[in-house]
Scaffold this motif. Structure first.
Motif, PDB file in Angstrom:
ATOM      1  N   TYR A  89       0.815  -1.199   0.000  1.00  0.00           N
ATOM      2  CA  TYR A  89       0.000   0.000   0.000  1.00  0.00           C
ATOM      3  C   TYR A  89       0.858   1.262   0.000  1.00  0.00           C
ATOM      4  N   VAL A  90       2.037   1.184   0.602  1.00  0.00           N
ATOM      5  CA  VAL A  90       2.932   2.334   0.703  1.00  0.00           C
ATOM      6  C   VAL A  90       4.291   1.921   0.144  1.00  0.00           C
ATOM      7  N   SER A  91       4.864   2.754  -0.721  1.00  0.00           N
ATOM      8  CA  SER A  91       6.190   2.471  -1.266  1.00  0.00           C
ATOM      9  C   SER A  91       7.256   2.776  -0.218  1.00  0.00           C
ATOM     10  N   PHE A  92       8.385   2.086  -0.348  1.00  0.00           N
ATOM     11  CA  PHE A  92       9.477   2.248   0.601  1.00  0.00           C
ATOM     12  C   PHE A  92      10.674   2.883  -0.091  1.00  0.00           C
ATOM     13  N   THR A  93      11.367   3.720   0.643  1.00  0.00           N
ATOM     14  CA  THR A  93      12.601   4.294   0.127  1.00  0.00           C
ATOM     15  C   THR A  93      13.695   3.228   0.140  1.00  0.00           C
ATOM     16  N   PRO A  94      14.777   3.433  -0.613  1.00  0.00           N
ATOM     17  CA  PRO A  94      15.876   2.451  -0.563  1.00  0.00           C
ATOM     18  C   PRO A  94      16.397   2.229   0.848  1.00  0.00           C
ATOM     19  N   ASP A  95      16.426   3.283   1.650  1.00  0.00           N
ATOM     20  CA  ASP A  95      16.907   3.150   3.025  1.00  0.00           C
ATOM     21  C   ASP A  95      15.969   2.261   3.840  1.00  0.00           C
ATOM     22  N   GLU A  96      14.653   2.447   3.668  1.00  0.00           N
ATOM     23  CA  GLU A  96      13.689   1.620   4.394  1.00  0.00           C
ATOM     24  C   GLU A  96      13.717   0.184   3.898  1.00  0.00           C
ATOM     25  N   THR A  97      13.934   0.006   2.596  1.00  0.00           N
ATOM     26  CA  THR A  97      14.058  -1.344   2.050  1.00  0.00           C
ATOM     27  C   THR A  97      15.245  -2.072   2.670  1.00  0.00           C
ATOM     28  N   GLN A  98      16.352  -1.359   2.834  1.00  0.00           N
ATOM     29  CA  GLN A  98      17.522  -1.962   3.475  1.00  0.00           C
ATOM     30  C   GLN A  98      17.197  -2.401   4.902  1.00  0.00           C
ATOM     31  N   LEU A  99      16.434  -1.580   5.629  1.00  0.00           N
ATOM     32  CA  LEU A  99      16.092  -1.923   7.008  1.00  0.00           C
ATOM     33  C   LEU A  99      15.201  -3.156   7.067  1.00  0.00           C
ATOM     34  N   LEU A 100      14.197  -3.236   6.183  1.00  0.00           N
ATOM     35  CA  LEU A 100      13.319  -4.409   6.173  1.00  0.00           C
ATOM     36  C   LEU A 100      14.090  -5.653   5.747  1.00  0.00           C
ATOM     37  N   PHE A 101      15.058  -5.474   4.845  1.00  0.00           N
ATOM     38  CA  PHE A 101      15.907  -6.612   4.478  1.00  0.00           C
ATOM     39  C   PHE A 101      16.701  -7.088   5.686  1.00  0.00           C
ATOM     40  N   ARG A 102      17.235  -6.150   6.481  1.00  0.00           N
ATOM     41  CA  ARG A 102      17.956  -6.537   7.683  1.00  0.00           C
ATOM     42  C   ARG A 102      17.063  -7.339   8.623  1.00  0.00           C
ATOM     43  N   LEU A 103      15.798  -6.926   8.743  1.00  0.00           N
ATOM     44  CA  LEU A 103      14.866  -7.632   9.614  1.00  0.00           C
ATOM     45  C   LEU A 103      14.626  -9.057   9.131  1.00  0.00           C
ATOM     46  N   VAL A 104      14.306  -9.204   7.831  1.00  0.00           N
ATOM     47  CA  VAL A 104      14.014 -10.534   7.280  1.00  0.00           C
ATOM     48  C   VAL A 104      15.265 -11.407   7.293  1.00  0.00           C
ATOM     49  N   SER A 105      16.408 -10.829   6.945  1.00  0.00           N
ATOM     50  CA  SER A 105      17.649 -11.592   6.902  1.00  0.00           C
ATOM     51  C   SER A 105      18.052 -12.053   8.297  1.00  0.00           C
ATOM     52  N   HIS A 106      17.877 -11.189   9.292  1.00  0.00           N
ATOM     53  CA  HIS A 106      18.256 -11.560  10.662  1.00  0.00           C
ATOM     54  C   HIS A 106      17.389 -12.702  11.184  1.00  0.00           C
ATOM     55  N   ARG A 107      16.114 -12.712  10.819  1.00  0.00           N
ATOM     56  CA  ARG A 107      15.206 -13.746  11.318  1.00  0.00           C
ATOM     57  C   ARG A 107      15.218 -15.005  10.452  1.00  0.00           C
ATOM     58  N   TYR A 108      15.934 -14.979   9.340  1.00  0.00           N
ATOM     59  CA  TYR A 108      15.957 -16.102   8.409  1.00  0.00           C
ATOM     60  C   TYR A 108      16.431 -17.375   9.114  1.00  0.00           C
ATOM     61  N   GLU A 109      15.579 -18.395   9.101  1.00  0.00           N
ATOM     62  CA  GLU A 109      15.832 -19.708   9.708  1.00  0.00           C
ATOM     63  C   GLU A 109      16.049 -19.618  11.221  1.00  0.00           C
ATOM     64  N   ARG A 110      15.711 -18.489  11.837  1.00  0.00           N
ATOM     65  CA  ARG A 110      15.763 -18.353  13.290  1.00  0.00           C
ATOM     66  C   ARG A 110      14.370 -18.350  13.880  1.00  0.00           C
ATOM     67  N   THR A 111      13.514 -17.502  13.337  1.00  0.00           N
ATOM     68  CA  THR A 111      12.163 -17.322  13.831  1.00  0.00           C
ATOM     69  C   THR A 111      11.255 -17.086  12.644  1.00  0.00           C
ATOM     70  N   SER A 112       9.962 -16.912  12.899  1.00  0.00           N
ATOM     71  CA  SER A 112       8.960 -16.855  11.816  1.00  0.00           C
ATOM     72  C   SER A 112       8.504 -15.426  11.551  1.00  0.00           C
ATOM     73  N   VAL A 113       8.217 -15.165  10.274  1.00  0.00           N
ATOM     74  CA  VAL A 113       7.656 -13.892   9.839  1.00  0.00           C
ATOM     75  C   VAL A 113       6.370 -14.187   9.069  1.00  0.00           C
ATOM     76  N   VAL A 114       5.297 -13.476   9.410  1.00  0.00           N
ATOM     77  CA  VAL A 114       4.035 -13.572   8.683  1.00  0.00           C
ATOM     78  C   VAL A 114       3.849 -12.255   7.933  1.00  0.00           C
ATOM     79  N   VAL A 115       3.650 -12.332   6.621  1.00  0.00           N
ATOM     80  CA  VAL A 115       3.582 -11.138   5.778  1.00  0.00           C
ATOM     81  C   VAL A 115       2.267 -11.139   5.008  1.00  0.00           C
TER      82      VAL A 115
END
Length: 497
Positions: free
Chosen positions: A415-441
């Motif tokens: 619904y809302v576009s993300f800036t490259p900086d915000e995209t990097q932050l969300l990538f950090r979130l998903v990457s950090h939780r990868y195979e550690r914990t669950s994300v529902v999107v």
């Protein structure tokens, strides 16, 4: 520097003992750096093994070229090379894993060469991996004895076998013991195993900043700011179709938090007026809750309150009449919460009003009842939260803090576009939780159109890669439940036809 012990009400003088305890604690914690030279010593030892490997390889080639090597000699030489490589691998595991676990974090999140095992390393995992590596090395040594049995005494063979079996038994016991401990730490959202969570955090043993976090007002077309996090909650329409026959979605629950026969614990809550009567806020970085002052949610109701759901939904109330049988089976499978135990993800795609948020909230509610910590926020709100943590210099600690919640929900991607900086932050979130914990999107756009939201960059590709690698993807169909039974505007008819 905050005091560890509060001053008495009878005196305004600072508690000298609290200052002393604080400095002593920091000094003791700083002694972990004394181990750093030890790991550099192991790096030097690894260089010795590199020299030994190529020395053995040169001797093997020389014997083969001179015709002095028979089949047994070649096999023994190759086993020596394998032995050297395995010991070098053991050194790497101790150097990288031990330094990450006991000294300081290595900032490799998102690096394309980050080892898979390093993403969830802790003291228990490290001990099991070391034990299995030692078993492998012992196996190679025992195999060398049996290959060269003509020159090996019976006494050596006997004790070599006994020692090897002792290594196997020790590794099995460690693996058995680490399983229950790891499962317990995942199910207790307030538990910190002391492994890779929050090294360098100066705010106490348990920050607890998100334990009573609730959902701030949703914003469309405007990015939330920190000021938005302190505004009163307004009633928000949710992707929630009306009640239908609950039987296709029913999954039996047991335990003290299970709903009673004929209803659910939140039914009483549901009949209350749909007007927010409390201020749901996301505490700013560095608040008292960051220092662990907030109580840990210990009951299902506390976990539901802390999750920040916009409303409480159940899988039984989801109207799945417009969905394909395959999607209905996938939703029912997600309802067993097996994906949480497997540290996998769940992604709901579909047009607005098809029930994406309803399903995400329903899974979160069920996870709370099962004893898991859950946090809910929109994608824009997660980006704002991580940006605030980075501005305060606490992004790494914030990501580690979120590890205590086995499930987080990232709602309304698209619904809302993300800036490259915000995209990097969300990538950090998903990457950090990868195979550690669950994300529902949840998202209103298929994966092929996520470049419209995050931009057509390698970061977007990497984010999608980690999100869907271990994920159940449900594509919802049908029209919006919000417009059912009403005359649609002409634009809806034109688009639908």
């Amino acid at each position: 520097m905050p005091l560890l012990g509060p001053a008495t009400s009878a005196s305004s003088k600072p508690d000298v003992r609290s200052y002393a305890a604080s400095y002593i604690g920091y000094a003791l914690f700083a002694t972990r750096w004394l181990q750093a030279p030890l790991y550099f010593g192991l790096v030097a030892a690894q260089g010795v093994y590199v020299y030994k490997f190529f020395n053995e390889l040169w001797h093997l080639i020389a014997h083969i070229m001179s015709g002095q090597a028979d089949e047994t000699h070649v096999m023994l030489a190759v086993l020596k090379l394998v032995d050297v490589v395995m010991i070098a691998n053991l050194l790497i595991m101790v150097i990288v894993g031990g330094y990450e676990t006991f000294v300081s974090r290595i900032g490799l999140q998102g690096h394309r060469d980050q080892p898979e095992w390093l993403s969830h390393v802790n003291s228990n995992v490290l001990k099991v991996k070391l034990a299995t590596a030692i078993v492998g090395i012992s196996s190679v040594h025992l195999l060398q004895m049996f290959v060269d049995v003509a020159h090996t005494s019976q006494h050596s063979l006997l004790w070599g076998t006994v020692i090897h079996m002792a290594f196997i038994l020790s590794a099995a016991i460690l693996a058995y013991m680490s399983g229950p401990m790891e499962s317990h730490s995942r199910q207790d959202p307030g538990h910190d195993d002391g492994g890779d969570h929050g090294y360098g955090d100066d705010h106490g043993p348990d920050d607890g900043d998100a334990r009573r976090r609730a959902h701030p007002r949703k914003t469309y077309g405007k990015r939330p700011t920190l000021a938005d996090h302190t505004r009163p909650v307004e009633p928000v329409a949710d992707d929630a179709p009306g009640p239908v026959d609950p039987s296709p979605w029913t999954v039996r629950q047991t335990g003290p938090d299970a709903p009673a026969a004929g209803g659910h614990p939140e039914d009483a809550h549901a009949v209350r007026p749909a007007v927010a009567t409390r201020r749901n806020t996301i505490p700013p970085q560095g608040s008292s809750r960051d220092r662990g002052d907030a109580p840990v949610p210990t009951t299902a109701e506390d976990r539901l309150h802390a999750a920040g759901f916009p409303s409480r939904k159940t899988l039984e109330d989801f109207a799945g009449d417009q969905q394909r049988p395959q999607e209905r089976k996938t939703i029912a499978r997600l309802g067993t919460l097996g994906f949480v135990d497997d540290r996998a993800n769940a992604v709901f795609l579909g047009p607005p009003g098809t029930g994406k948020t309803h399903l995400a909230v329903a899974l979160g509610v069920r996870a709370c009842r099962a004893g898991h910590g859950v946090l809910f926020a929109t994608g824009a709100e997660w980006a704002a939260r991580l940006a605030a943590a980075r501005s305060a210099g606490r992004l790494t600690e914030e990501l580690a803090r979120l590890d205590r919640y086995p499930v987080i929900v990232v709602d309304e991607i698209g619904y809302v576009s993300f800036t490259p900086d915000e995209t990097q932050l969300l990538f950090r979130l998903v990457s950090h939780r990868y195979e550690r914990t669950s994300v529902v999107v949840t998202s209103d756009k298929p994966f092929a159109r996520w470049t419209e939201v995050f931009g057509d960059t390698p970061v977007t590709t990497a984010l999608l890669d980690r999100l869907v690698h271990h994920a159940e993807v449900v594509t919802l169909q049908g029209g919006s439940y919000r417009t059912r039974g009403h005359d649609r505007p002409a634009a809806f008819h034109a688009e639908g036809r």
